[in-house]
Design an enzyme around this catalytic site. Structure first.
Site, PDB file in Angstrom:
ATOM      1  N   ASP A  11       0.864  -1.185   0.000  1.00  0.00           N
ATOM      2  CA  ASP A  11       0.000   0.000   0.000  1.00  0.00           C
ATOM      3  C   ASP A  11       0.901   1.235   0.000  1.00  0.00           C
ATOM      4  O   ASP A  11       1.697   1.414   0.925  1.00  0.00           O
ATOM      5  CB  ASP A  11      -0.874  -0.044   1.263  1.00  0.00           C
ATOM      6  CG  ASP A  11      -1.925   1.057   1.290  1.00  0.00           C
ATOM      7  OD1 ASP A  11      -2.916   0.898   1.998  1.00  0.00           O
ATOM      8  OD2 ASP A  11      -1.724   2.095   0.624  1.00  0.00           O
ATOM      9  N   ASP A 106      -3.406   2.342  -5.483  1.00  0.00           N
ATOM     10  CA  ASP A 106      -2.132   2.310  -4.746  1.00  0.00           C
ATOM     11  C   ASP A 106      -1.951   1.062  -3.891  1.00  0.00           C
ATOM     12  O   ASP A 106      -1.041   1.010  -3.075  1.00  0.00           O
ATOM     13  CB  ASP A 106      -2.016   3.556  -3.849  1.00  0.00           C
ATOM     14  CG  ASP A 106      -2.758   3.414  -2.532  1.00  0.00           C
ATOM     15  OD1 ASP A 106      -3.848   2.815  -2.535  1.00  0.00           O
ATOM     16  OD2 ASP A 106      -2.227   3.876  -1.524  1.00  0.00           O
ATOM     17  N   GLU A 107      -2.775   0.055  -4.092  1.00  0.00           N
ATOM     18  CA  GLU A 107      -2.809  -1.041  -3.133  1.00  0.00           C
ATOM     19  C   GLU A 107      -3.038  -2.369  -3.859  1.00  0.00           C
ATOM     20  O   GLU A 107      -3.889  -2.446  -4.741  1.00  0.00           O
ATOM     21  CB  GLU A 107      -3.997  -0.763  -2.211  1.00  0.00           C
ATOM     22  CG  GLU A 107      -4.016  -1.456  -0.923  1.00  0.00           C
ATOM     23  CD  GLU A 107      -5.320  -1.108  -0.186  1.00  0.00           C
ATOM     24  OE1 GLU A 107      -5.761  -1.908   0.607  1.00  0.00           O
ATOM     25  OE2 GLU A 107      -5.904  -0.032  -0.469  1.00  0.00           O
TER      26      GLU A 107
HETATM   27  N1  DCP Z   1      -8.733   8.175  -1.445  1.00  0.00           N
HETATM   28  C1  DCP Z   1      -9.848   8.995  -1.688  1.00  0.00           C
HETATM   29  N2  DCP Z   1     -10.876   9.060  -0.765  1.00  0.00           N
HETATM   30  C2  DCP Z   1     -10.816   8.320   0.373  1.00  0.00           C
HETATM   31  C3  DCP Z   1      -9.697   7.485   0.630  1.00  0.00           C
HETATM   32  C4  DCP Z   1      -8.668   7.444  -0.313  1.00  0.00           C
HETATM   33  O1  DCP Z   1      -9.908   9.653  -2.721  1.00  0.00           O
HETATM   34  N3  DCP Z   1     -11.808   8.391   1.271  1.00  0.00           N
HETATM   35  C5  DCP Z   1      -7.640   8.158  -2.454  1.00  0.00           C
HETATM   36  C6  DCP Z   1      -6.521   9.084  -2.028  1.00  0.00           C
HETATM   37  C7  DCP Z   1      -5.439   8.173  -1.522  1.00  0.00           C
HETATM   38  C8  DCP Z   1      -5.671   6.909  -2.320  1.00  0.00           C
HETATM   39  O2  DCP Z   1      -7.070   6.855  -2.564  1.00  0.00           O
HETATM   40  O3  DCP Z   1      -4.147   8.724  -1.725  1.00  0.00           O
HETATM   41  C9  DCP Z   1      -5.207   5.656  -1.584  1.00  0.00           C
HETATM   42  O4  DCP Z   1      -5.968   5.458  -0.404  1.00  0.00           O
HETATM   43  P1  DCP Z   1      -5.346   4.913   0.935  1.00  0.00           P
HETATM   44  O5  DCP Z   1      -6.475   4.527   1.807  1.00  0.00           O
HETATM   45  O6  DCP Z   1      -4.294   3.883   0.654  1.00  0.00           O
HETATM   46  O7  DCP Z   1      -4.670   6.188   1.617  1.00  0.00           O
HETATM   47  P2  DCP Z   1      -3.273   6.855   1.345  1.00  0.00           P
HETATM   48  O8  DCP Z   1      -2.434   6.071   0.402  1.00  0.00           O
HETATM   49  O9  DCP Z   1      -3.495   8.270   0.937  1.00  0.00           O
HETATM   50  O10 DCP Z   1      -2.616   6.881   2.794  1.00  0.00           O
HETATM   51  P3  DCP Z   1      -1.949   5.681   3.607  1.00  0.00           P
HETATM   52  O11 DCP Z   1      -0.515   6.072   3.779  1.00  0.00           O
HETATM   53  O12 DCP Z   1      -2.678   5.651   4.910  1.00  0.00           O
HETATM   54  O13 DCP Z   1      -2.120   4.435   2.791  1.00  0.00           O
HETATM   55 MG    MG Z   2      -2.185   4.029   0.620  1.00  0.00          MG
END
Ligand code: DCP
Ligand code: MG
Length: 360
Positions: A11, A106-107
């Site tokens: 992730d 991203d995952e």
């Molecule tokens: N995303 C979004 N709305 C949300 C959650 C996420 O648009 N409610 C988008 C933005 C994030 C991407 O999806 O960058 C990936 O989600 P993640 O849950 O993996 O969160 P992040 O990668 O941003 O943070 P982390 O470091 O906690 O994985």
């Molecule tokens: Mg993420």
């Protein structure tokens, strides 16, 4: 017993924000969020880790984020660059295995059982993949390494950002026992509350219940909880298959009495759906659009039409056509699209707003 597997869950860290920081390093050390503007009732998609120290979180209204962190730098999303970064990350995955199950941009889960790379060590493969993502894509990622998807996914959160955690089979018991039930697959806010009310807070608590007792209380999910709290999960990494559909739905705390009340909910559903569609990055344009209505008595109906680029007008028309079938107060509304050759019934539905129960 099944042969032991080696599963990696990867992730990326604060994904959208990481791409922005890569492209403008002056953003690295300031609190940064990606999202919609406060004056347009926007929400935060994500934020970097400095912003998280202020309490800013994904899905939070931007106005609230700015109150928590007045110096927050806010950028609108640029999905093209996020998709390009996602593709680059997935190309790296494919150097190790083709058993890849993407969960979002991203995952992903990777099944590296039997892979030759890094002498077959999943720990070293995860470390190498993360190093390559950093060197070749310019962002960091975290990983969980374990014998199944459940443990790998929970573990990838443990040493975030830019870290990884390996949970060996011998460590599973100690890892899972103290874990809050909220972390389990299929447990959203509502189920978590029900579990807490029964005095079930950790996986160790859950283990005190028989499978039968859990099934009686929680139906199909009860069976899954019985296995999950023991760290058991035999779901395969499902790679290669194309997404069949994408939808969002919402159950309303109070039934929507009439058609106009349903129509009034469409803009919010559509905003969320559009965001999901951008994140999911399907290979092909949609083939059909549909609306789903569940009436207060739990009867439900779905109406669809052929459509490659559904917009507000299309969903509105479908809703106007579908609602009279029941003409009753509505407890749930959903909108979505199907992609070509998709079976109409068994489509996975993404949970909608934060806190909604996933469909299991
Ligand atoms: N995303 C979004 N709305 C949300 C959650 C996420 O648009 N409610 C988008 C933005 C994030 C991407 O999806 O960058 C990936 O989600 P993640 O849950 O993996 O969160 P992040 O990668 O941003 O943070 P982390 O470091 O906690 O994985
Ligand atoms: Mg993420």
């Amino acid at each position: 017993m099944n042969a032991p597997r080696k599963i990696i869950h990867i992730d990326c860290d604060c994904f959208y924000a990481s791409v922005e920081m890569r492209d403008d390093p002056s953003l690295r050390d300031v609190p940064l969020a990606i999202g919609g503007a406060a004056d347009r009732r926007g929400v935060i998609a994500t934020c970097n880790y400095p912003a998280r120290t202020f309490g800013v979180r994904s899905a939070m209204p931007t106005s609230r984020a700015l109150r928590l962190c007045p110096t927050l730098v806010l950028l609108p999303p640029d999905f093209e660059r996020y998709r390009a970064a996602s593709r680059a990350v997935h190309r790296i995955f494919r150097d190790y295995t083709d058993r890849i199950e993407p969960l979002s941009l991203d995952e992903a889960y990777l099944d590296v059982t039997g892979c030759d790379a890094c002498h077959g060590s999943a720990t070293l493969i995860a470390r190498e993949i993360r190093a390559r993502i950093e060197a070749e894509v310019g962002i960091t990622a975290s990983a969980g390494v374990a014998g199944n998807k459940l443990i790998a996914k929970i573990a990838s959160d443990w040493n975030k950002p830019n870290g990884q955690l390996v949970v060996t089979p011998a460590e599973v018991d100690a890892f899972i026992s103290p874990l809050p039930v909220d972390k389990l697959w299929g447990v959203g806010k509502v189920t978590a509350q029900r579990l807490h009310q029964l005095g079930l807070h950790t996986c160790a608590d859950l283990r005190g219940w028989s499978q039968q007792a859990l099934v009686t209380r929680f139906g199909k999910l009860g069976r899954s909880l019985y296995h999950q709290c023991r760290g058991d999960d035999n779901r395969p990494v499902e790679g290669g298959g194309r997404r069949k559909s994408l939808s969002v739905e919402h159950t309303y705390p109070r039934d929507l009495p009439a058609l106009d009340d349903c129509l009034a909910q469409l803009p919010r559903l559509l905003a969320d759906f559009t965001q999901r569609l951008a994140r999911a990055d399907p290979d092909e344009p949609p083939h059909k659009a549909f609306v789903k209505i569940k009436y207060h008595d739990f009867t439900q109906t779905t109406m669809e039409c052929v459509c490659a680029a559904p917009d507000a007008a299309v969903f509105e028309r479908l809703l106007r056509d579908a609602w009279p079938r029941g003409q009753r107060p509505v407890r749930l509304l959903g909108i979505g699209v199907r992609f070509a050759d998709a079976a109409p019934v068994t489509d996975p539905t993404l949970p909608l707003w934060l806190g909604d129960e996933p469909v299991v």
